[in-house]
Design an enzyme around this catalytic site. Structure first.
Site, PDB file in Angstrom:
ATOM      1  N   TYR A 267       0.251   0.207  10.790  1.00  0.00           N
ATOM      2  CA  TYR A 267      -0.259  -0.480   8.789  1.00  0.00           C
ATOM      3  C   TYR A 267       0.956   0.428   8.194  1.00  0.00           C
ATOM      4  O   TYR A 267       1.317  -1.162   7.335  1.00  0.00           O
ATOM      5  CB  TYR A 267      -1.589   0.786   8.922  1.00  0.00           C
ATOM      6  CG  TYR A 267      -1.434  -0.399   7.855  1.00  0.00           C
ATOM      7  CD1 TYR A 267      -2.043  -0.969   7.113  1.00  0.00           C
ATOM      8  CD2 TYR A 267      -2.523   1.330   6.290  1.00  0.00           C
ATOM      9  CE1 TYR A 267      -2.738  -1.497   6.050  1.00  0.00           C
ATOM     10  CE2 TYR A 267      -1.809   0.899   5.282  1.00  0.00           C
ATOM     11  CZ  TYR A 267      -2.952  -0.517   4.512  1.00  0.00           C
ATOM     12  OH  TYR A 267      -3.723  -0.852   4.314  1.00  0.00           O
TER      13      TYR A 267
ATOM     14  N   SER B  60       0.652  -1.043  -0.118  1.00  0.00           N
ATOM     15  CA  SER B  60       0.211   0.078  -0.351  1.00  0.00           C
ATOM     16  C   SER B  60       0.601   1.379  -0.251  1.00  0.00           C
ATOM     17  O   SER B  60       2.151   0.705   0.418  1.00  0.00           O
ATOM     18  CB  SER B  60      -0.768   0.083   1.351  1.00  0.00           C
ATOM     19  OG  SER B  60      -1.646   1.093   1.446  1.00  0.00           O
TER      20      SER B  60
END
Length: 322
Positions: free
Chosen positions: A183, A158
């Site tokens: 994350y 990502s």
């Protein structure tokens, strides 16, 4: 220093769909494993691959939910897998290997994002453990089925990787938890996994790619309060998407499907892709979107992470060489 991180003029882009990238591609006789392939991008990926003729195995933490979501899609089978539980990973891999089938495509799609501080296993931070360590153990355990087919392994990263490199001095956030840094670290790990797996697997014909799917509203955002997404400009007060850069599910799943199937990537691997092409290195200006940070494609960082991951999970299909 040269890098393979340069666009190749794929002919596709941010608005290309799974249908676009699969046009003219026949996956009949191929077998794909798609984690989380029953929700959001995973569901669209499963639908697209099965529609092109592949048989798709969907390992799912919520088996009944997966079976309902996938009902009516031909060529799909569901099994049980909880990536946060390494015993569950082992059991799934054992069941699959007992079927004596070769794997042509692995898409490590399942993920958790920006969740409250959660510990799994021996106290591991959940995002790193689920997104990276679970998939690391899964691919290494499935290696006897992956290698014979010269498979492609796709690791869902990502743009969130830009938030954090691997925090070698405090990987588990013992000194204070930040959901977005956690994350980011996990997504950097996903990218580095592809770098090292490609280096280890290419002699067997196995190539690995990391993918940023783009911004898409999916169940991945389930841990985010509505007010946070409104403040970020993602949705309005009624929950409608308002960010013009956001993709549809068909557009968001396109890059991972492209990376898994495109003939243009024959002979390539170990790179980070976005918008259905190989990404360029990220700008030194953090305000410039797109691209991949150097720390997420660094072979030395990838080697270090692989060794640590093997130590933590107790699994390494390349123990003699990695």
């Amino acid at each position: 220093m040269t890098t393979p991180q340069h666009t190749i003029g794929s002919g596709f882009g941010a608005r290309s769909t799974t249908q676009d990238v699969l046009r003219g591609i026949d996956l009949s006789g191929e077998l794909a494993v798609v984690t989380g392939g029953y929700s959001g991008l995973g569901l669209e990926t499963t639908r697209a691959l099965a529609g092109a003729g592949a048989h798709v195995v969907v390992p799912a933490r919520r088996r009944e939910t997966a079976e309902k979501a996938l009902d009516g899609i031909d060529g799909v089978e569901v099994d049980e897998l909880d990536l946060a539980d390494l015993d569950s990973v082992r059991r799934f891999a054992e069941r699959f290997l007992a079927s004596d089938r070769a794997i042509d495509i692995v898409i490590n799609n399942a993920a958790v994002m920006a969740c409250p501080e959660t510990r799994v296993g021996p106290g591991w931070e959940a995002q790193f453990a689920t997104n990276h360590l679970g998939h690391f153990a899964l691919v290494n355990r499935l290696w006897p089925a992956i290698a014979p087919g010269g498979a492609r392994v796709i690791s869902l990263s990502s743009s969130g990787h830009r938030t954090s490199p691997i925090r070698w001095d405090d990987m588990w956030f013992a000194n204070g938890y930040d959901k977005w840094q956690a994350y980011g670290q996990a997504k950097t790990a996903n990218a580095l996994f592809a770098v090292k797996l490609d280096a280890l697997g290419r002699d067997a014909g196995v190539r690995a790619f990391a993918v940023h799917p783009g911004g898409i509203l999916t169940p991945l955002q389930r841990h985010l309060p509505q007010e946070e997404m409104v403040a970020a400009g993602w949705i309005d007060e009624e929950g409608n998407a308002v960010n013009p850069a956001f993709k549809t599910l068909e557009q968001g799943a396109a890059t991972q499907v492209w990376a898994a199937t495109s003939p243009r990537l024959a002979g390539a691997g170990g790179v980070y892709c976005e918008d259905c092409d190989i990404a360029e290195p990220a700008s030194d200006d953090a305000s410039v979107p797109g691209g991949v940070r150097a720390y997420a494609t660094d072979p030395e960082q990838a080697r270090r992470l692989w060794r640590l991951s093997a130590e933590l999970t107790g699994v390494n299909a390349f123990a003699a060489t990695a």
